[in-house]
Design an enzyme around this catalytic site. Structure first.
Site, PDB file in Angstrom:
ATOM      1  N   HIS A 101       0.821  -1.207   0.000  1.00 49.44           N
ATOM      2  CA  HIS A 101       0.000   0.000   0.000  1.00 49.44           C
ATOM      3  C   HIS A 101       0.861   1.265   0.000  1.00 49.44           C
ATOM      4  O   HIS A 101       1.828   1.376   0.746  1.00 49.44           O
ATOM      5  CB  HIS A 101      -0.914  -0.009   1.237  1.00 49.44           C
ATOM      6  CG  HIS A 101      -1.830   1.167   1.311  1.00 49.44           C
ATOM      7  ND1 HIS A 101      -2.949   1.295   0.511  1.00 49.44           N
ATOM      8  CD2 HIS A 101      -1.777   2.290   2.088  1.00 49.44           C
ATOM      9  CE1 HIS A 101      -3.555   2.434   0.800  1.00 49.44           C
ATOM     10  NE2 HIS A 101      -2.879   3.053   1.746  1.00 49.44           N
ATOM     11  N   ILE A 143       0.895  -2.225   5.688  1.00 50.50           N
ATOM     12  CA  ILE A 143       1.962  -2.136   4.702  1.00 50.50           C
ATOM     13  C   ILE A 143       1.683  -2.991   3.474  1.00 50.50           C
ATOM     14  O   ILE A 143       2.408  -2.929   2.474  1.00 50.50           O
ATOM     15  CB  ILE A 143       3.311  -2.545   5.349  1.00 50.50           C
ATOM     16  CG1 ILE A 143       4.473  -1.943   4.576  1.00 50.50           C
ATOM     17  CG2 ILE A 143       3.434  -4.057   5.465  1.00 50.50           C
ATOM     18  CD1 ILE A 143       5.809  -2.096   5.268  1.00 50.50           C
ATOM     19  N   GLU A 144       0.611  -3.787   3.524  1.00 49.41           N
ATOM     20  CA  GLU A 144       0.261  -4.644   2.382  1.00 49.41           C
ATOM     21  C   GLU A 144      -1.016  -4.138   1.704  1.00 49.41           C
ATOM     22  O   GLU A 144      -0.950  -3.290   0.826  1.00 49.41           O
ATOM     23  CB  GLU A 144       0.139  -6.100   2.841  1.00 49.41           C
ATOM     24  CG  GLU A 144       1.476  -6.669   3.326  1.00 49.41           C
ATOM     25  CD  GLU A 144       1.408  -8.136   3.664  1.00 49.41           C
ATOM     26  OE1 GLU A 144       1.026  -8.929   2.779  1.00 49.41           O
ATOM     27  OE2 GLU A 144       1.716  -8.495   4.823  1.00 49.41           O
ATOM     28  N   MET A 145      -2.195  -4.635   2.122  1.00 49.96           N
ATOM     29  CA  MET A 145      -3.432  -4.229   1.441  1.00 49.96           C
ATOM     30  C   MET A 145      -4.183  -3.138   2.189  1.00 49.96           C
ATOM     31  O   MET A 145      -5.024  -2.449   1.615  1.00 49.96           O
ATOM     32  CB  MET A 145      -4.309  -5.466   1.212  1.00 49.96           C
ATOM     33  CG  MET A 145      -3.651  -6.466   0.265  1.00 49.96           C
ATOM     34  SD  MET A 145      -4.498  -8.069   0.132  1.00 49.96           S
ATOM     35  CE  MET A 145      -5.942  -7.624  -0.831  1.00 49.96           C
TER      36      MET A 145
END
Length: 335
Positions: A101, A143-145
Site C-alpha cells: 500500500h 503495509i500490504e493491502m
C-alpha cells in the site's frame, strides 16, 4: 467372440507391458544413485492435505480464486493477493522485498504460495499455523493491502455476484455468508490447488532414471550427503520449522517477533525448495540474487563449509530439477 475379445485384451496387455519394459528400460536397472538416495526424499502429491473443517469443493475454490485476484478488498482498490503472488512469476513477485500500500516496501521477501498447503506453518516467522489463519493477514496489514476486515466484508456484500458465489459455496443466504471466516476458508481452498507435481525429480523418485541428468544426480547426492534434507524435507522440501541463519544484509529478528523467545532471534521458517529456480531472489530479505550465491550462503551459515565451484554447479543443477508443472488457471472475470 468372447474368446477373441479376451485374446485381444490379453495380447494388448502383454504388448503394453513389453513396450513399457522396452521403452522405459531405465526403470529396470539402478543408475548408481537411485537405490542409495531416492528413499531420502518424498514425491510431491498432486493434492495437499485437506483439513476436516474446510472441505475442498469446486464452488469454494472458484470463490477463493475470485477473492485472490480481487483488488477492491485493499485500501487503494488496486492491490490484490495476486499483485505480490503473480502467477507469471512463480506466484511471487521476484523483487527483494514486497511493495504494498502506498508503495511501502516491506521488511521481507514475498514467499511463493505454490505448494503452501503442504506447509505446517505460514509466513517467514510462522505466525499463522495454516492457510486459513494466513489468508486474512495481508488484507489488514497496513503495509500490504491496508483494509479493515469490516470494510472488506462490506465491499464484497455490495456485489450480487459475490452474494451468489458465497451462496454456491456455503449455501443459504449469500449475503449473510460473506463473513471473514468464509473468506479465509475460500481463499485457503484455492491456494490448496496451487501445487506443482511431476517435476523431473518426482519422476526420478518414481523410477524414471532418465528424468535427471548426470549432473543433477551428482547434485542430489551432494545435497543429501551434506545433510541439506535434514531441514529441506518432506514433499515440499521444508520441515516448516525455524532455524537461525545470518543472511547477508538482514537485521530482521524473525521468529523472535512472534515468540519473544531469545533463542528465536534471526530464526526463519525453512523455505520450500520446490520451484526454487523460478522464485528468486532468495532468503527472508531477498538480498541474494542467484541460486549459486544462495547455495554458498547455506553451506557457510548452516553447514560450516564452503563448496567448490563444481559442487555449487551440481547442487544448482539439482535444484532446477525441482521445478514442477505449474497450475493452469484462468484469471477470473470479477464483478
Amino acid at each position: 467372440m468372447r474368446l477373441i475379445r479376451h485374446f485381444k485384451y490379453a495380447t494388448s496387455s502383454i504388448l503394453g507391458v513389453v513396450g513399457l519394459l522396452t521403452l522405459s528400460g531405465n526403470l529396470l536397472a539402478d543408475d548408481g544413485y537411485h537405490a542409495q538416495y531416492a528413499n531420502r526424499f518424498e514425491v510431491l502429491p498432486a493434492i495437499s492435505p485437506i483439513p476436516a473443517n474446510n472441505s475442498l469443493t469446486e464452488s469454494k475454490i472458484e470463490l477463493g480464486k475470485m477473492l485472490f485476484f480481487e483488488p477492491r478488498i485493499s485500501g487503494s482498490g488496486v492491490i490484490s493477493c495476486a499483485t505480490c503472488h503473480n502467477p507469471a512469476l512463480g506466484w511471487t513477485d521476484r523483487i527483494p522485498r514486497a511493495t504494498g500500500h502506498a508503495a511501502q516496501v516491506g521488511e521481507r521477501n514475498t514467499p511463493t504460495v505454490l505448494n503452501s498447503g503442504f506447509f505446517a506453518a505460514q509466513f517467514w516467522d510462522g505466525r499463522a499455523a495454516d492457510l486459513e489463519a494466513q489468508a486474512l493477514g495481508p488484507i489488514e496489514a497496513d503495509i500490504e493491502m491496508n483494509m479493515s476486515l469490516d470494510d472488506a466484508i462490506t465491499r464484497l456484500k455490495g456485489f450480487k455476484e459475490y452474494q451468489d458465489a458465497f451462496a454456491r459455496a456455503y449455501g443459504g443466504d449469500g449475503e449473510k455468508q460473506i463473513t471473514p471466516n468464509n473468506v479465509a476458508h475460500a481463499m485457503a481452498s484455492f491456494q490448496r490447488t496451487l501445487n506443482t507435481p511431476n517435476s523431473p525429480f518426482d519422476r526420478y523418485l518414481q523410477g524414471d532414471l532418465a528424468a535427471l541428468t548426470d549432473q543433477q544426480k551428482r547434485g542430489m547426492a551432494l545435497f543429501a550427503d551434506s545433510g541439506c534434507n535434514a531441514c529441506h524435507s518432506g514433499p515440499a522440501m521444508t520441515d516448516s520449522y525455524f532455524h537461525v541463519i545470518k543472511v547477508p544484509g538482514s537485521t530482521d529478528l524473525g521468529r523472535f517477533l512472534v515468540t519473544k523467545n531469545e533463542a528465536d532471534k534471526h530464526a526463519f521458517k525453512t523455505p520450500t525448495l520446490r520451484n526454487v529456480a523460478v522464485t528468486y531472489p532468495y532468503f527472508n530479505n531477498g538480498g541474494t540474487a542467484t541460486l549459486e550465491e544462495a547455495v554458498q550462503v547455506m553451506g557457510k551459515e548452516m553447514l560450516g563449509r564452503e563448496y567448490k565451484k563444481n559442487q555449487v554447479a551440481d547442487i544448482v543443477a539439482f535444484l532446477h530439477s525441482l521445478t514442477g508443472e505449474m497450475p493452469h488457471i484462468e484469471i477470473p472475470a470479477l464483478p
